[in-house]
Design an enzyme around this catalytic site. Structure first.
Site, PDB file in Angstrom:
ATOM      1  CD  GLU A 141      -2.882   1.202   0.170  1.00  0.00           C
ATOM      2  OE1 GLU A 141      -2.323   1.618  -0.845  1.00  0.00           O
ATOM      3  OE2 GLU A 141      -4.032   1.378   0.695  1.00  0.00           O
ATOM      4  CG  ASP A 142      -0.901   4.772  -1.476  1.00  0.00           C
ATOM      5  OD1 ASP A 142      -1.516   4.382  -0.501  1.00  0.00           O
ATOM      6  OD2 ASP A 142      -1.451   5.496  -2.344  1.00  0.00           O
ATOM      7  CB  ILE A 143      -0.071   6.584   2.673  1.00  0.00           C
ATOM      8  CG1 ILE A 143       0.264   7.262   3.889  1.00  0.00           C
ATOM      9  CG2 ILE A 143      -1.413   7.103   1.867  1.00  0.00           C
ATOM     10  CD1 ILE A 143       0.281   8.865   3.617  1.00  0.00           C
ATOM     11  CB  VAL A 144      -1.039   2.848   6.689  1.00  0.00           C
ATOM     12  CG1 VAL A 144       0.558   2.734   7.490  1.00  0.00           C
ATOM     13  CG2 VAL A 144      -2.099   2.438   7.903  1.00  0.00           C
ATOM     14  CG  ASP A 145      -4.266   9.046   7.055  1.00  0.00           C
ATOM     15  OD1 ASP A 145      -3.765   9.444   8.109  1.00  0.00           O
ATOM     16  OD2 ASP A 145      -5.364   9.566   6.504  1.00  0.00           O
ATOM     17  N   GLY A 203      -5.788   3.623   9.123  1.00  0.00           N
ATOM     18  CA  GLY A 203      -5.462   2.417   9.204  1.00  0.00           C
ATOM     19  C   GLY A 203      -6.868   1.557   8.870  1.00  0.00           C
ATOM     20  CG  LEU A 204     -10.462   3.242   9.759  1.00  0.00           C
ATOM     21  CD1 LEU A 204     -11.672   4.474   9.571  1.00  0.00           C
ATOM     22  CD2 LEU A 204     -10.924   2.279  10.576  1.00  0.00           C
ATOM     23  CE  LYS A 210      -0.327  12.175   6.143  1.00  0.00           C
ATOM     24  NZ  LYS A 210      -1.772  12.665   5.270  1.00  0.00           N
ATOM     25  CG  ASP A 255      -4.878  10.821  -5.986  1.00  0.00           C
ATOM     26  OD1 ASP A 255      -4.728  10.215  -4.758  1.00  0.00           O
ATOM     27  OD2 ASP A 255      -6.068  11.334  -6.527  1.00  0.00           O
TER      28      ASP A 255
HETATM   29  P1  5GP Z   1      -6.909   5.140   5.801  1.00  0.00           P
HETATM   30  O1  5GP Z   1      -7.881   4.036   5.825  1.00  0.00           O
HETATM   31  O2  5GP Z   1      -5.379   4.387   6.493  1.00  0.00           O
HETATM   32  O3  5GP Z   1      -7.139   6.179   6.541  1.00  0.00           O
HETATM   33  O4  5GP Z   1      -6.468   5.464   4.348  1.00  0.00           O
HETATM   34  C1  5GP Z   1      -5.325   5.474   3.630  1.00  0.00           C
HETATM   35  C2  5GP Z   1      -5.488   5.912   2.353  1.00  0.00           C
HETATM   36  O5  5GP Z   1      -5.933   7.488   2.575  1.00  0.00           O
HETATM   37  C3  5GP Z   1      -4.588   5.891   1.317  1.00  0.00           C
HETATM   38  O6  5GP Z   1      -4.689   4.705   0.408  1.00  0.00           O
HETATM   39  C4  5GP Z   1      -4.581   7.494   0.610  1.00  0.00           C
HETATM   40  O7  5GP Z   1      -5.576   7.001  -0.371  1.00  0.00           O
HETATM   41  C5  5GP Z   1      -5.248   8.395   1.612  1.00  0.00           C
HETATM   42  N1  5GP Z   1      -4.186   9.066   2.248  1.00  0.00           N
HETATM   43  C6  5GP Z   1      -4.107   9.414   3.402  1.00  0.00           C
HETATM   44  N2  5GP Z   1      -3.032  10.429   3.598  1.00  0.00           N
HETATM   45  C7  5GP Z   1      -2.715  10.606   2.522  1.00  0.00           C
HETATM   46  C8  5GP Z   1      -1.938  11.649   1.842  1.00  0.00           C
HETATM   47  O8  5GP Z   1      -1.090  12.386   2.627  1.00  0.00           O
HETATM   48  N3  5GP Z   1      -1.725  11.979   0.874  1.00  0.00           N
HETATM   49  C9  5GP Z   1      -2.638  11.125  -0.317  1.00  0.00           C
HETATM   50  N4  5GP Z   1      -2.417  11.592  -1.446  1.00  0.00           N
HETATM   51  N5  5GP Z   1      -3.441  10.404   0.066  1.00  0.00           N
HETATM   52  C10 5GP Z   1      -3.464   9.992   1.458  1.00  0.00           C
END
Ligand code: 5GP
Length: 178
Positions: free
Chosen positions: A101-105, A107-108, A133, A161
Site C-alpha cells: 500500500e502507498d500510505i497508511v493513515d 489504518g481503516l 502517518k 494524488d
Molecule cells: P486510511 O484508511 O489508512 O485512513 O487511508 C489510507 C488512504 O488515505 C491512502 O490509501 C490514501 O488514498 C489516503 N491518504 C491518506 N493520507 C494521504 C496523503 O497524505 N496523501 C494522499 N495523496 N493520500 C492520502
C-alpha cells in the site's frame, strides 16, 4: 480552495535507496524459492510496487497481482466493509502474500482489507507500506515493512494524488492549501 505543490519531503534518491533496502529485507525474510504473491492496492501503490519488485532478486519466485478497493465510511464513520472495484486475478489460498500500500493513515482501509484477504486462507500475509502517518492511526494495523514514517500533512507524488493530480511526480511533496 486551491492547492499548490509545497516542498519536497522525500526525494527520488531517498525513495529509491529505501525501496532497495526494503526489497532486500523482504527477499531475505521470505526466502527466494518459497514464492511470494505481491498484491498492490490500486492506484497509488502501483508506482511503489513496480519499483519494489524490480529490486527483488531475479531468482526469487515473485508474482504480482492488483486489487482496487474502497473502505466504506470515512475518518469519522467506518462500517468495517471494503468494497472491491477490481479483484485479484488469482487465488491466494495457501500462498505467501505481501500486501503493498502507498500510505497508511487511519489504518481503516488496510485493516478491512487484511481481514478480507485473511478470509481467503493465505499461508501467510504481510503488509508493506511506503509511508506511515502513525499519528493518525484509529485502528491497529500490523505493518511488517515501512518505508518512512511521516508527519500528519498531506503529501503527493510517487503514486499519491490530490483529486487525481500529481501522481506522476518523482519526488514526494507536501501540498499547500490556499
Ligand atoms: P486510511 O484508511 O489508512 O485512513 O487511508 C489510507 C488512504 O488515505 C491512502 O490509501 C490514501 O488514498 C489516503 N491518504 C491518506 N493520507 C494521504 C496523503 O497524505 N496523501 C494522499 N495523496 N493520500 C492520502
Amino acid at each position: 480552495m486551491s492547492y499548490k505543490l509545497g516542498e519536497v519531503i522525500l526525494s527520488r534518491e531517498t525513495i529509491a535507496r529505501r525501496v532497495r533496502e526494503m526489497a532486500e529485507e523482504i527477499a531475505n525474510d521470505n526466502g527466494r524459492d518459497k514464492g511470494l504473491v505481491v498484491v498492490g492496492i490500486l492506484t497509488g501503490a502501483a508506482f511503489f510496487l513496480t519499483d519494489l519488485v524490480r529490486e527483488m532478486p531475479e531468482d526469487m519466485d515473485v508474482r504480482v497481482d492488483f486489487m482496487s478497493v474502497a473502505s466504506y465510511g470515512d475518518s469519522t464513520t467506518s462500517s468495517g466493509v471494503v468494497r472491491i472495484f477490481h479483484d485479484l486475478k488469482s487465488s491466494i489460498e495457501g500462498k505467501n502474500v505481501l500486501v503493498v500500500e502507498d500510505i497508511v493513515d487511519s489504518g481503516l482501509t488496510l485493516s478491512h482489507l487484511i481481514d478480507l484477504l485473511n478470509g481467503r486462507n493465505p499461508a501467510s500475509l504481510k503488509v508493506c507500506v511506503l509511508l506511515d502517518k502513525y499519528e493518525r492511526r484509529k485502528t491497529e494495523v500490523k505493518v511488517d515493512y515501512c518505508g518512512f514514517r511521516i508527519p500528519d500533512k498531506f503529501v503527493v507524488g510517487y503514486g499519491l494524488d490530490c483529486a487525481g493530480m500529481w501522481r506522476h511526480l518523482k519526488d514526494i511533496k507536501y501540498v499547500i492549501e490556499e
